[in-house]
Scaffold this motif. Structure first.
Motif, mmCIF file in Angstrom:
data_model
loop_
_atom_site.group_PDB
_atom_site.id
_atom_site.type_symbol
_atom_site.label_atom_id
_atom_site.label_comp_id
_atom_site.label_asym_id
_atom_site.label_seq_id
_atom_site.Cartn_x
_atom_site.Cartn_y
_atom_site.Cartn_z
ATOM 1 N N LEU A 75 75.235 42.608 -24.222
ATOM 2 C CA LEU A 75 74.922 41.260 -24.685
ATOM 3 C C LEU A 75 75.880 40.806 -25.781
ATOM 4 N N SER A 76 76.235 41.712 -26.686
ATOM 5 C CA SER A 76 77.042 41.323 -27.829
ATOM 6 C C SER A 76 78.535 41.498 -27.591
ATOM 7 N N GLN A 77 78.924 42.181 -26.524
ATOM 8 C CA GLN A 77 80.335 42.377 -26.212
ATOM 9 C C GLN A 77 80.963 41.057 -25.769
ATOM 10 N N ASP A 78 82.163 40.768 -26.276
ATOM 11 C CA ASP A 78 82.883 39.587 -25.822
ATOM 12 C C ASP A 78 83.129 39.719 -24.325
ATOM 13 N N PRO A 79 82.950 38.652 -23.522
ATOM 14 C CA PRO A 79 83.039 38.787 -22.063
ATOM 15 C C PRO A 79 84.447 39.121 -21.585
ATOM 16 N N LEU A 228 70.623 36.761 -29.341
ATOM 17 C CA LEU A 228 71.173 35.730 -30.222
ATOM 18 C C LEU A 228 71.780 36.440 -31.425
ATOM 19 N N GLY A 229 73.064 36.206 -31.667
ATOM 20 C CA GLY A 229 73.715 36.933 -32.742
ATOM 21 C C GLY A 229 74.876 36.178 -33.352
ATOM 22 N N LEU A 230 75.541 36.826 -34.285
ATOM 23 C CA LEU A 230 76.700 36.278 -34.995
ATOM 24 C C LEU A 230 77.940 37.035 -34.556
ATOM 25 N N PHE A 252 84.082 41.051 -32.890
ATOM 26 C CA PHE A 252 82.930 41.936 -32.856
ATOM 27 C C PHE A 252 81.697 41.165 -33.309
ATOM 28 N N THR A 253 80.544 41.651 -32.896
ATOM 29 C CA THR A 253 79.270 41.027 -33.230
ATOM 30 C C THR A 253 78.497 41.991 -34.124
ATOM 31 N N GLY A 294 76.270 46.809 -35.952
ATOM 32 C CA GLY A 294 77.353 47.781 -35.924
ATOM 33 C C GLY A 294 78.612 47.182 -35.332
ATOM 34 N N THR A 295 79.602 48.030 -35.067
ATOM 35 C CA THR A 295 80.896 47.582 -34.547
ATOM 36 C C THR A 295 81.219 48.203 -33.202
#
Length: 308
Positions: A75-79, A228-230, A252-253, A294-295
């Motif tokens: 979900l948080s990984q850039d596509p 939903l994240g930053l 990174f998110t 995290g990263t």
């Protein structure tokens, strides 16, 4: 993958510095828009890492997949690929809008002994095919702000975006040997057995409707995971000619809130109650929420942008 991302980013920066010397200024004017396509090579390995691999046990994958943190980080990984728009609102400020998708389809096949042929001829070498198919995909959308620094064509860029994402998938098993009343324990590929399964059984799925032996046929969720994240990013953009630029930024998110739906497993087995082969659907996850931070989702966004 991270090493490749760092090397590519360094190459872009060094190339931009060399090309920027004695070149006319192609920087976009305030009020201009751009549309661009981006590619993130770091995401490809991340997506494949959550798939069942050759030799893995699908039984374990089915039971634990719902809570795997690396699957949630889809979900948080850039596509892998995305369409992005920029509005050059001020001299050093861009407004960002993006949307992208990623996913994978894996169809693993393996030969196993043909039970019917063995029954008719114990020396038969006839084979049938068992298959395990995994499908996963994700979509995301973002809106944010970006600050730029630099003169002429080479700009350092950094910013942040509010990221909404949805992801999901399912696992299907298809067997060459049909389970019947006369063959309630057909020969099945080892991949779908639990590591601690007994003899040739799948006791991990037993216990409902008088089923003492069962094998999985499908794992699925009622809906998609939502997050939903930053998202933060930093890198360079090089305007190599009027209206065109190349970009390379690390992303990174650091934090994301995730909602996960109910997850179910379907299996088949001989019921001692009905005396027939029954298909049973069991709940393995009632739905949950989590906060990811995290990263682990570090990525590299390579883009080609057209300004107008």
């Amino acid at each position: 993958m991270k090493r490749i991302s760092i090397l590519l980013c360094t190459l872009v920066v060094n190339t931009g510095v060399l090309l920027a010397a004695d070149r006319p200024d192609h920087s976009p004017a305030v009020g201009s828009w751009s549309i661009g396509f981006s590619f993130n090579p770091a995401s490809l390995g991340s997506q494949l890492s959550v798939q069942p691999k050759t030799g893995d046990m699908a039984g374990e994958f089915i039971e634990t997949g719902a809570g795997k943190t690396n699957q949630m980080f889809m979900l948080s990984q850039d596509p892998i690929a995305a369409l992005r728009t920029k509005y050059h609102a001020r001299e050093h400020v861009n407004i960002l809008i993006g949307a992208g998708f990623s996913g994978s389809h894996i169809n693993y096949s393996e030969y196993v002994a043909d039970d019917l042929a063995k029954l008719l001829n114990p020396n038969s070498e006839s084979k049938v095919v068992d298959q395990v198919r995994s499908d996963m995909n994700s979509l995301n959308a973002s809106i944010g702000i970006e600050y730029t620094m630099g003169v002429k064509n080479l700009k350092f860029v950094a910013g942040g975006s509010l990221l909404y994402a949805m992801a999901g998938g399912k696992l299907n098993c298809a067997y060459g040997n049909t389970m019947t009343v006369n063959n309630p324990a057909p020969t099945t590929l080892n991949m779908v057995k639990a590591i601690d399964s007994k003899v040739n059984g799948f006791e991990q799925w037993a216990g409902q409707q008088g089923i003492a032996y069962a094998r999985p046929t499908e794992r699925y969720s009622k809906g998609y995971n939502h997050g939903l994240g930053l998202q933060l990013h930093a890198g360079v953009e090089y305007h190599f000619m009027d209206h065109l630029s190349l970009g390379a930024v690390a992303t990174f998110t650091p934090v994301m809130f995730v909602l996960q739906p109910q997850t179910w497993i379907k299996y088949e087995g001989l019921s001692s109650i009905s005396g027939q082969i029954e298909n049973y659907t069991g709940l393995i996850s009632p739905g949950s929420w989590m906060v990811l931070y995290g990263t682990q989702n570090l990525g590299l966004q390579l883009s080609l942008n057209y300004y107008f």
